[in-house]
Motif scaffolding. Structure first.
Motif, PDB file in Angstrom:
ATOM      1  N   VAL A  62       5.503  -1.044  10.857  1.00 63.03           N
ATOM      2  CA  VAL A  62       4.640  -0.213   9.927  1.00 63.03           C
ATOM      3  C   VAL A  62       5.485   1.039   9.882  1.00 63.03           C
ATOM      4  CG1 VAL A  62       2.722   0.826   9.343  1.00 63.03           C
ATOM      5  CG2 VAL A  62       2.492  -1.656   9.894  1.00 63.03           C
ATOM      6  N   SER A 101       7.431   3.163   6.998  1.00 63.65           N
ATOM      7  CA  SER A 101       6.792   4.475   6.699  1.00 63.65           C
ATOM      8  C   SER A 101       8.109   5.382   6.609  1.00 63.65           C
ATOM      9  CB  SER A 101       5.911   5.056   7.753  1.00 63.65           C
ATOM     10  OG  SER A 101       4.826   4.208   7.880  1.00 63.65           O
ATOM     11  N   GLU A 105       6.646   5.838   1.170  1.00 59.11           N
ATOM     12  CA  GLU A 105       5.398   5.448   0.678  1.00 59.11           C
ATOM     13  C   GLU A 105       5.184   4.270   0.275  1.00 59.11           C
ATOM     14  OE1 GLU A 105       1.250   5.127   1.818  1.00 59.11           O
ATOM     15  OE2 GLU A 105       2.788   6.766   2.775  1.00 59.11           O
ATOM     16  N   LYS A 151       6.165   1.316   2.308  1.00 60.65           N
ATOM     17  CA  LYS A 151       5.184   1.012   3.399  1.00 60.65           C
ATOM     18  C   LYS A 151       3.942   0.468   2.659  1.00 60.65           C
ATOM     19  CE  LYS A 151       1.442   3.336   6.136  1.00 60.65           C
ATOM     20  NZ  LYS A 151       0.914   4.589   6.505  1.00 60.65           N
ATOM     21  N   GLU A 152       3.507   0.606   1.289  1.00 62.07           N
ATOM     22  CA  GLU A 152       2.401   0.244   0.684  1.00 62.07           C
ATOM     23  C   GLU A 152       2.911  -1.288   0.338  1.00 62.07           C
ATOM     24  OE1 GLU A 152      -1.476  -0.100  -0.932  1.00 62.07           O
ATOM     25  OE2 GLU A 152      -0.444   1.065   0.750  1.00 62.07           O
ATOM     26  N   LEU A 189       2.349  -3.455   3.258  1.00 61.16           N
ATOM     27  CA  LEU A 189       1.079  -3.784   3.834  1.00 61.16           C
ATOM     28  C   LEU A 189       0.552  -4.709   2.871  1.00 61.16           C
ATOM     29  CD1 LEU A 189      -0.140  -0.226   4.605  1.00 61.16           C
ATOM     30  CD2 LEU A 189       0.593  -1.670   6.260  1.00 61.16           C
ATOM     31  N   VAL A 190       0.514  -4.555   1.452  1.00 60.04           N
ATOM     32  CA  VAL A 190      -0.138  -5.449   0.526  1.00 60.04           C
ATOM     33  C   VAL A 190       0.727  -6.856   0.394  1.00 60.04           C
ATOM     34  CG1 VAL A 190      -1.321  -3.706  -0.363  1.00 60.04           C
ATOM     35  CG2 VAL A 190       0.909  -4.508  -1.280  1.00 60.04           C
ATOM     36  N   THR A 248      -4.179  -9.751   3.895  1.00 51.63           N
ATOM     37  CA  THR A 248      -2.773  -8.823   4.000  1.00 51.63           C
ATOM     38  C   THR A 248      -2.729  -8.194   5.403  1.00 51.63           C
ATOM     39  OG1 THR A 248      -4.053  -7.149   3.163  1.00 51.63           O
ATOM     40  CG2 THR A 248      -3.189  -8.896   1.451  1.00 51.63           C
ATOM     41  N   LYS A 282      -2.519  -5.001   5.250  1.00 56.44           N
ATOM     42  CA  LYS A 282      -3.276  -3.865   5.141  1.00 56.44           C
ATOM     43  C   LYS A 282      -4.868  -4.171   5.565  1.00 56.44           C
ATOM     44  CE  LYS A 282      -4.319  -0.431   1.748  1.00 56.44           C
ATOM     45  NZ  LYS A 282      -4.064   0.027   0.161  1.00 56.44           N
ATOM     46  N   GLU A 283      -5.388  -5.167   5.156  1.00 51.59           N
ATOM     47  CA  GLU A 283      -6.628  -5.493   5.500  1.00 51.59           C
ATOM     48  C   GLU A 283      -6.833  -5.960   7.080  1.00 51.59           C
ATOM     49  OE1 GLU A 283      -7.895  -7.997   1.345  1.00 51.59           O
ATOM     50  OE2 GLU A 283      -6.724  -9.197   3.117  1.00 51.59           O
ATOM     51  N   LEU A 311      -5.200  -4.388   9.460  1.00 47.49           N
ATOM     52  CA  LEU A 311      -4.941  -3.219  10.061  1.00 47.49           C
ATOM     53  C   LEU A 311      -6.213  -2.300   9.771  1.00 47.49           C
ATOM     54  CD1 LEU A 311      -1.221  -1.957   9.609  1.00 47.49           C
ATOM     55  CD2 LEU A 311      -2.281  -2.803  11.597  1.00 47.49           C
ATOM     56  N   GLN A 312      -6.730  -2.499   8.762  1.00 45.48           N
ATOM     57  CA  GLN A 312      -7.953  -1.810   8.331  1.00 45.48           C
ATOM     58  C   GLN A 312      -9.238  -2.347   9.461  1.00 45.48           C
ATOM     59  OE1 GLN A 312      -8.626  -2.510   4.228  1.00 45.48           O
ATOM     60  NE2 GLN A 312      -7.608  -0.594   3.785  1.00 45.48           N
TER      61      GLN A 312
END
Length: 228
Positions: free
Chosen positions: A176, A180, A184, A187-188, A191-192, A202, A204-205, A207-208
């Motif tokens: 990640v 970065s 951006e 990175k996005e 993540l997705v 994903t 992203k999910e 890490l959230q």
């Protein structure tokens, strides 16, 4: 686009070989730490594959950053997926460094895959670390090597893992951070378009739900290597 696997040979006349990076190698700085003589680093697009954290990496156990009790020792690979589409890095390395590349990426099936320049101007083939099979690994490296690198850590398989296997925390943070540094958008996209073993969740999910991963500092001896 589905890209089939085949036996890889490289022309002796080829001075340089394109490499495809889809994890930490998305950062040019990280890529240069592994390939100091690389040229023509750029972003590109890979179609026909899915990026998944689905197999145990021996190197995580060797470096004592795997967490066996929580099954947090998964690394990245890609596998065929007809509608797959994500950003990658592409760069060229001298042909004389290919042997070291294959040795470093020993658990993978190395395939040639087409990558698209972001402006759509050209399609070029590069080497890609794909999911392999245990049988391929043993045929190439031998049963003794398999037992030393995996069996000695209580692992009976690389590619036939059944059930939940989660990303190595230090390695995921490293990827990640590397993305970065690439911007951006990169990175996005990472993540997705990167998934857990279930091919649904994903990063992203994940890490959230597990924000402490981004606070996971690597051991001092590995700080430079695993800091993006």
């Amino acid at each position: 686009m589905f890209v089939s696997y085949f036996c890889l040979t490289l022309s002796k006349d080829a001075a340089r070989q394109p490499i495809i990076g889809f994890g930490s190698l998305l950062s040019e700085a990280s890529a240069r730490s592994s390939f100091p003589n690389l040229q023509n680093f750029r972003l590109a697009r890979l179609r026909g594959y899915k990026r998944v954290m689905r197999h145990p990496a021996s190197i995580f156990f060797q470096r004592n950053i795997a967490r066996k009790d929580t099954r947090e020792f998964a690394s990245l690979s890609v596998e065929p997926c007809p509608d797959g589409n994500f950003l990658v890095a592409a760069f060229d390395i001298p042909s004389e460094e290919l042997q070291a590349y294959h040795e470093r990426e020993e658990e993978f099936f190395i395939a040639l895959a087409p990558i698209e320049e972001l402006d759509g101007s050209k399609v070029q083939e590069g080497l890609l670390c794909c999911a392999g099979t245990d049988d391929e690994y043993i045929a190439k490296h031998g049963r003794k090597n398999f037992e030393e690198r995996y069996g000695s850590y209580g692992l009976s398989t690389i590619w036939n893992w059944q059930g939940e296997i989660l990303p190595c925390r230090v390695y995921l943070r490293h990827c990640v951070l590397a993305c970065s540094k690439a911007g951006e958008e990169v990175k996005e996209d990472f993540l997705v378009n990167t998934f857990l073993w279930d091919r649904k969740t994903t990063i992203k999910e994940y890490l959230q739900a597990n924000p402490s991963i981004m606070e996971e500092e690597p051991p001092e001896s590995l700080r430079h290597r695993y800091s993006g």
